[in-house]
Design a protein around this motif. Structure first.
Motif: not given
Length: 309
Positions: A1-5
């Motif tokens: 899963x491509x996560x942005x913080x």
């Protein structure tokens, strides 16, 4: 899963590092812009160290910012200590939306000073929420909540740094797991139980020595370390960070005017309140750093009978 913080400061950094440590696919970081001359945000520094692209838009209302975010093809936005308003159009761009940390048991204590006020108001329990943000202020559906007690000696600092901070990092990871597994709930907040408090500012932190010791004690603890409860001596502001309440057992337990310095000792000084006294042990004068109260009293020539207002 491509996560942005998305976040800032130490909490944002801790969440990013926890996600990276367990091998999550973090594709970028959004950080609030620094003020001119300010040091780089800790989250920004951690992202750069990890080789991640950093984005610092001054506003999230610009469709161009939305287009740049869409181009990243994010699956989930993890929001850890976000202060700028982020509209739903941006929040809903990731495939699974956005999740956010808030340091209270929503819907109670919505707002930016959600740790101060439960202490000041005498709550025995607080906690944190991971929720699905929307266009309201802390009004979105809840995903996870964790509770923690508030003791009679807890301060803003101990509640946050000792418990809500580490608990929040763990809860964020748990929430990500639930989203990945397709099991993340969306629990509507009960608006009938909602409360909102404004920022706990300097104006809220003035000590009224005419109040009962319980109220003064909670104010000092709830404002430690920020914004710092304060009083004045001869017109000069003095912040009080550590003070032990001494409830009166008899008239001698007060024996003085409100705000009067009743005793001055090497390790601090004692001040009269409505129903007792306070032994003050750590202070900060307006022109200085935090210091032991006894040391300050000596340097300021504090004498018995002085009046704090």
């Amino acid at each position: 899963m491509r996560i942005v913080v998305h976040g800032q400061q130490a909490f944002g950094k801790a969440v990013l590092e926890a996600l990276l440590k367990r091998g999550e696919t973090v594709i970028g970081v959004f950080v609030a812009p620094e003020k001119p001359g300010a040091k780089a945000d800790p989250l920004k520094e951690a992202a750069i160290a990890a080789g991640l692209p950093v984005h610092q838009p001054s506003s999230y209302k610009d469709p161009k910012v939305w287009d740049e975010f869409k181009a990243m093809k994010p699956d989930l936005q993890v929001m850890a200590f976000v202060t700028l308003f982020v509209p739903e159009e941006f929040l809903n761009i990731p495939t699974h939306g956005s999740i956010q940390y808030h340091p209270s048991l929503l819907p109670a204590y919505r707002g930016a000073s959600a740790i101060n006020w439960p202490i000041i108001k005498g709550e025995k329990e607080t906690g944190l929420s991971i929720f699905w943000p929307d266009n309201g202020l802390d009004t979105g559906d809840v995903l996870i909540q964790k509770k923690t007690p508030i003791s009679d000696t807890d301060t803003l600092g101990t509640v946050y740094f000792d418990r809500l901070f580490p608990m929040g990092v763990d809860a964020m990871l748990e929430a990500v797991d639930l989203v990945k597994a397709g099991k993340a709930p969306r629990i509507k907040q009960d608006e009938s139980k909602a409360t909102y408090e404004g920022l706990c500012r300097e104006g809220n932190a003035h000590i009224d020595w005419g109040k009962p010791w319980e109220q003064i004690d909670r104010l000092i603890r709830g404002c430690n370390p920020a914004p710092g409860a304060w009083t004045t001596l001869n017109g000069a502001k003095l912040k009080i960070f550590d003070a032990k309440p001494l409830p009166a057992r008899d008239p001698k337990g007060i024996a003085g005017k409100l705000g009067e310095v009743a005793v001055v000792e090497d390790d601090g000084f004692t001040v009269v309140c409505a129903d007792g006294r306070f032994k003050v042990t750590r202070v900060q004068p307006a022109d200085g750093k935090k210091i032991d109260a006894g040391e300050w009293a000596k340097s300021a020539n504090l004498a018995k009978g002085a009046i704090l207002t």
